[in-house]
Design a protein around this motif. Structure first.
Motif, PDB file in Angstrom:
ATOM      1  N   ASP A   1      -3.646  -7.512  32.446  1.00  0.00           N
ATOM      2  CA  ASP A   1      -4.981  -8.139  32.838  1.00  0.00           C
ATOM      3  C   ASP A   1      -6.000  -7.683  31.555  1.00  0.00           C
ATOM      4  OD1 ASP A   1      -4.081  -9.112  35.367  1.00  0.00           O
ATOM      5  OD2 ASP A   1      -4.760  -7.272  36.261  1.00  0.00           O
ATOM      6  N   LEU A   2      -5.616  -6.790  30.843  1.00  0.00           N
ATOM      7  CA  LEU A   2      -6.615  -6.204  29.794  1.00  0.00           C
ATOM      8  C   LEU A   2      -6.434  -7.044  28.411  1.00  0.00           C
ATOM      9  CD1 LEU A   2      -6.531  -2.408  30.973  1.00  0.00           C
ATOM     10  CD2 LEU A   2      -8.542  -4.111  31.475  1.00  0.00           C
ATOM     11  N   LEU A   3      -5.164  -7.370  28.214  1.00  0.00           N
ATOM     12  CA  LEU A   3      -4.626  -7.716  26.954  1.00  0.00           C
ATOM     13  C   LEU A   3      -5.663  -8.960  26.236  1.00  0.00           C
ATOM     14  CD1 LEU A   3      -0.906  -7.653  27.420  1.00  0.00           C
ATOM     15  CD2 LEU A   3      -2.480  -6.011  25.908  1.00  0.00           C
TER      16      LEU A   3
ATOM     17  N   PHE B   1      -8.848  -6.394  18.591  1.00  0.00           N
ATOM     18  CA  PHE B   1      -7.985  -5.345  18.468  1.00  0.00           C
ATOM     19  C   PHE B   1      -6.496  -5.868  18.659  1.00  0.00           C
ATOM     20  CE2 PHE B   1     -11.698  -3.262  20.159  1.00  0.00           C
ATOM     21  CZ  PHE B   1     -12.128  -2.309  19.245  1.00  0.00           C
ATOM     22  N   ASN B   2      -5.589  -5.046  18.346  1.00  0.00           N
ATOM     23  CA  ASN B   2      -3.979  -5.204  18.732  1.00  0.00           C
ATOM     24  C   ASN B   2      -3.843  -5.491  20.095  1.00  0.00           C
ATOM     25  OD1 ASN B   2      -1.555  -5.499  19.019  1.00  0.00           O
ATOM     26  ND2 ASN B   2      -1.087  -3.563  17.659  1.00  0.00           N
ATOM     27  N   SER B   3      -3.500  -6.725  20.633  1.00  0.00           N
ATOM     28  CA  SER B   3      -3.438  -7.026  21.993  1.00  0.00           C
ATOM     29  C   SER B   3      -2.004  -6.772  22.480  1.00  0.00           C
ATOM     30  CB  SER B   3      -3.788  -8.228  22.238  1.00  0.00           C
ATOM     31  OG  SER B   3      -3.249  -9.229  21.550  1.00  0.00           O
ATOM     32  N   ALA B   4      -1.174  -6.125  21.857  1.00  0.00           N
ATOM     33  CA  ALA B   4       0.279  -5.842  22.237  1.00  0.00           C
ATOM     34  C   ALA B   4       0.130  -4.673  23.092  1.00  0.00           C
ATOM     35  CB  ALA B   4       1.151  -5.134  21.028  1.00  0.00           C
ATOM     36  N   PRO B   5       1.213  -4.966  24.248  1.00  0.00           N
ATOM     37  CA  PRO B   5       1.404  -4.138  25.295  1.00  0.00           C
ATOM     38  C   PRO B   5       1.123  -2.383  25.125  1.00  0.00           C
ATOM     39  CG  PRO B   5       2.672  -5.814  25.672  1.00  0.00           C
ATOM     40  CD  PRO B   5       2.233  -5.873  24.369  1.00  0.00           C
TER      41      PRO B   5
END
Length: 166
Positions: free
Chosen positions: A58-60, A68-72
Motif C-alpha cells: 500500500d505504501l509503494l 524514492f526507490n519504490s521496490a518492496p
C-alpha cells in the motif's frame, strides 16, 4: 507521543497524530543516535495518515511519487527499522502495520481490529500482559514479544449492518 484514542473510529484530523508521531520518532532516534532517514520518515508519515493498518505494498505508490526507490525491499527495510524502534506494530492477521501510540515505552500490544472496515484500535493491555507473564513463568517460557489481535466488528459497522437489515 501520540495520544491513545479511546473511540474506535478516530477523528479525521490525522495531522495532529502525524505531527506527534514524527516528533516522538525524531526524539527517539536522537536519543538512540539512529538515523530517521527520509524514507523511514515518509513511511511513518504514511502509516499515520490513516488509523487503518497498511500493508507494505500500500505504501509503494507514495514512495514512488515522492521520488524514492519504490521496490518492496526499500519499504520493508523502513518498516523493519520502525518496528524495531517501537514506532509501528505489525498486525500479523492483516499482514499490515500501524503506528504505535506508545513509542519508546515497553508495553503489550493489544489490538481490536474490525473485520468490516479494517479500522484498528490499540488498547492498554497490562492485565493481559501480567497474566501471560505469569503463565510463561510457570512454563519456564521466555516471552520476547507478544501482540494480541482481537477480530470483530466495530460499533460503526454494527450500526450500518443493523440499518441495512431494518
Amino acid at each position: 507521543m501520540p495520544e491513545s484514542h479511546q473511540a474506535f473510529v478516530c477523528s479525521s484530523d490525522h495531522q495532529h497524530c502525524i505531527d506527534e508521531a514524527l516528533t516522538a520518532a525524531k526524539q527517539l532516534c536522537r536519543d538512540k543516535q539512529l538515523r530517521l532517514t527520509p524514507v523511514r520518515e515518509l513511511v511513518l508519515r504514511l502509516i499515520w495518515q490513516s488509523h487503518k493498518p497498511l500493508g507494505a505494498y500500500d505504501l509503494l505508490p507514495a514512495l514512488a511519487k515522492a521520488g524514492f526507490n519504490s521496490a518492496p525491499p526499500t519499504v520493508y527495510r523502513a518498516l523493519e527499522f520502525l518496528q524495531e524502534q517501537g514506532l509501528v506494530h505489525r498486525l500479523a492477521s492483516l499482514n499490515a502495520y500501524m503506528g504505535c501510540n506508545h513509542p519508546g515505552t515497553s508495553h503489550s500490544g493489544c489490538f481490536f481490529i474490525c473485520e468490516e472496515c479494517h479500522q484498528a484500535l490499540e488498547i492498554e493491555a497490562s492485565p493481559l500482559q501480567t497474566t501471560l507473564q505469569r503463565h510463561a513463568a510457570e512454563l519456564n517460557f521466555s516471552i520476547t514479544r507478544e501482540t494480541i489481535e482481537v477480530l470483530g466488528v466495530c460499533p460503526e459497522c454494527q450500526q450500518q449492518k443493523a440499518q441495512s437489515h431494518a
